[in-house]
Design an enzyme around this catalytic site. Structure first.
Site, PDB file in Angstrom:
ATOM      1  N   ASP A  97      30.754  30.941  35.926  1.00 40.76           N
ATOM      2  CA  ASP A  97      29.489  30.961  35.405  1.00 40.76           C
ATOM      3  C   ASP A  97      28.554  29.694  35.711  1.00 40.76           C
ATOM      4  OD1 ASP A  97      30.022  28.850  33.547  1.00 40.76           O
ATOM      5  OD2 ASP A  97      29.713  30.217  31.505  1.00 40.76           O
ATOM      6  N   ASP A 265      36.317  34.455  26.151  1.00 38.00           N
ATOM      7  CA  ASP A 265      36.677  33.057  26.536  1.00 38.00           C
ATOM      8  C   ASP A 265      36.635  32.338  25.421  1.00 38.00           C
ATOM      9  OD1 ASP A 265      34.103  31.184  27.185  1.00 38.00           O
ATOM     10  OD2 ASP A 265      33.738  33.406  27.834  1.00 38.00           O
TER      11      ASP A 265
END
Length: 418
Positions: A97, A265
Site C-alpha cells: 500500500d 491488518d
C-alpha cells in the site's frame, strides 16, 4: 479471515544475551535477525503488508521523510523481491500500500500511479492497494452536499486515482511474461458515513475491483464500523471481498465475516507490548502489565537524572541488578517470594523519583503471582521465560509483541469464521 502484519522493520536478534544485555559480536542485522514469522511457529499471520512510504519515504513540507529503510535495505527489497527479502514461506501473501497516514497533512498524495506500480511490480507483491487519501472525520448523517468540502475532495481524489490505478494494472499485467505473477489490484474506499463508504464501494466495483480495502476506520467504534458494513452489503456485488485497514477487534470478527470481510491488518497486538500503559503481555483470557526495569545505561530519562546529580549512578546500577537477580531467581523457584521481588522493584522505582510509575509497581504483583509466561506454549516464552514480561529494551519488548501476535493468531484460529 486472513491477518496481514504491517511491516515496520521489526525484528529480533536470536543471539541476544539477556544476562549481559549484549548483541552477539558478529551480528549482522540483515543476515541474522528474525521477523515474527521466522521466530515463532506457527507463523502468527497470513501475510505481510509493506507501505511504499515506509520503504521509500515521502516528501512533505518539511523536506524528505526518510522512511524506515536504509538505502541498503531498500535496494535489497527492490532487487530480491518481497518474498525473498522477508523470507516468506510459499503460503504467505504480500500486500503493498502507499501508507496514506504518512502523507495525511498534504493536500494531494505525493506519489504518481507509475511510481506506486513500479514499487509493487519491482518488489513482486501479490496484491497492491490503490492510492488513497484518508478522511479525518465520521458524521453518519451528513450528505455529500453538507459534508466538509475537504472530505468530499479527498474521497474524489481516492476514486479518481483508483480508476487510473486499475487501468494501469491491467496494462502492466498484460505485459507480464507467461508464468509470471500478476498483481491483484485492490481498490481503496474512503468515506465519512455509511452512505459515502457504500457509494465509494459501488463506484470501485464499477471500475472492476473484486477486492476492496476500507480505509479511515481506525478511529471508529465497532457499532460505527458495523453500520458502514451493513450499508456496504446493500451495494456489494457477488464475489467482492473486503479488507479492513488497521482494524483488529477479535471479538467482532464473526460479525465482520458476515459482511464479506476476508482480511485485515493491524499492529495493535504487537505495539501494546511496549506502548500500552497496562496491557503489555497478552493471554487467551486477559492481559498483564510488563515489569519495568529501566536500563541505567540505556534509559535516556534515567541518564538525564544521573547527569543532573538527582540520582546516584552507583545506587541505580545496584538497584537495577538487584531487581533482575531477584526476578530470575523467582522464575527458577530459588526460594525468592513475590514480596521480596516487589520490594526491590519499589526501591528501584523510588530511586527514580517518578510517583506515577511507582504506583504502577503494585500492578506487577498479578504478573508475578500468575506467572503467565510459564503457561504459554509459544516458542519465545518457552525459551526466554521471565525475560518476556520484563519491560526493558527493544529485544524483550519486541519478543513480547511477537508473543502477543501468537495469542491473537490462536484466538483467530478458534473463531467459527466459516
Amino acid at each position: 479471515m486472513k491477518f496481514y502484519f504491517p511491516d515496520s522493520q521489526d525484528q529480533i536478534s536470536p543471539g541476544y544475551d539477556f544476562i549481559n544485555d549484549e548483541y552477539p559480536y558478529h551480528r549482522v542485522r540483515q543476515r541474522d535477525d528474525l521477523y515474527a514469522h521466522q521466530a515463532v511457529s506457527p507463523a502468527p499471520y497470513d501475510g505481510i503488508l509493506v507501505s511504499k512510504a515506509i520503504v521509500d519515504g515521502t516528501v512533505n513540507g518539511a523536506g524528505k521523510y526518510a522512511g524506515k529503510y536504509t538505502t541498503g535495505q531498500r535496494d535489497r527489497l527492490y532487487r530480491d523481491g518481497v518474498s525473498h527479502f522477508f523470507g516468506l514461506p510459499d503460503t504467505m501473501r504480500s500486500l503493498g500500500d502507499c501508507g496514506a497516514f504518512n502523507y495525511i497533512d498534504q493536500e494531494y498524495p505525493p506519489y504518481s500511479i507509475d511510481e506506486v506500480l513500479d514499487f509493487y511490480y519491482k518488489c513482486g507483491f501479490d496484491s497492491g492497494i490503490s492510492i488513497d487519501h484518508v478522511i479525518f472525520g465520521y458524521k453518519p448523517d451528513l450528505s455529500e452536499e453538507d459534508a466538509d468540502p475537504a472530505w468530499v475532495k479527498r474521497r474524489e481524489i481516492s476514486l479518481d486515482l483508483a480508476e487510473k490505478f486499475i487501468e494501469a494494472v491491467k496494462s502492466r499485467n498484460k505485459l507480464m511474461p507467461e508464468g509470471k505473477k500478476r498483481l491483484e489490484p485492490v481498490g481503496a474506499a474512503q468515506g465519512w458515513s455509511p452512505d459515502s463508504y457504500a457509494d465509494s464501494v459501488s463506484r470501485l466495483q464499477e471500475m472492476g475491483y473484486k477486492r476492496i480495502a476500507l480505509g479511515g476506520m481506525v478511529p471508529l467504534k465497532t457499532p460505527e464500523i458495523i453500520a458502514c458494513l451493513e450499508r456496504i452489503a446493500g451495494v456489494r456485488k457477488d464475489g467482492v471481498e473486503f479488507h479492513l485497514l488497521g482494524i483488529t477487534r477479535v471479538d467482532s470478527m464473526e460479525r465482520f465475516v458476515k459482511f464479506h470481510v476476508t482480511s485485515f491488518d493491524s499492529t495493535s497486538a504487537f505495539r501494546q507490548a511496549f506502548m500500552d500503559e497496562r496491557n503489555n503481555y497478552h493471554t487467551a483470557d486477559r492481559s498483564y502489565m510488563a515489569i519495568r526495569v529501566p536500563q541505567v545505561d540505556g534509559n535516556l530519562a534515567l541518564k538525564r537524572l544521573i547527569l543532573a546529580g538527582v540520582v546516584s549512578q552507583s545506587e541505580a546500577i545496584k538497584a537495577e541488578r538487584e531487581c533482575l537477580k531477584l526476578l530470575r531467581q523467582y522464575d527458577t523457584d530459588a526460594g525468592v517470594e513475590v514480596q521480596e521481588v516487589m520490594d526491590a522493584l519499589r526501591a528501584y522505582q523510588s530511586l527514580l523519583g517518578d510517583e506515577k510509575k511507582l504506583k504502577k509497581v503494585e500492578k506487577y504483583e498479578a504478573t508475578l503471582t500468575d506467572r503467565p509466561w510459564k503457561h504459554c506454549p509459544c516458542d519465545l516464552c518457552r525459551k526466554h521465560k521471565i525475560e518476556m514480561v520484563i519491560f526493558r529494551g527493544t529485544e524483550r519488548n519486541k519478543r513480547r509483541g511477537f508473543h502477543n501476535m501468537t495469542v491473537l493468531e490462536a484466538k483467530m484460529r478458534k473463531l467459527p469464521l466459516t
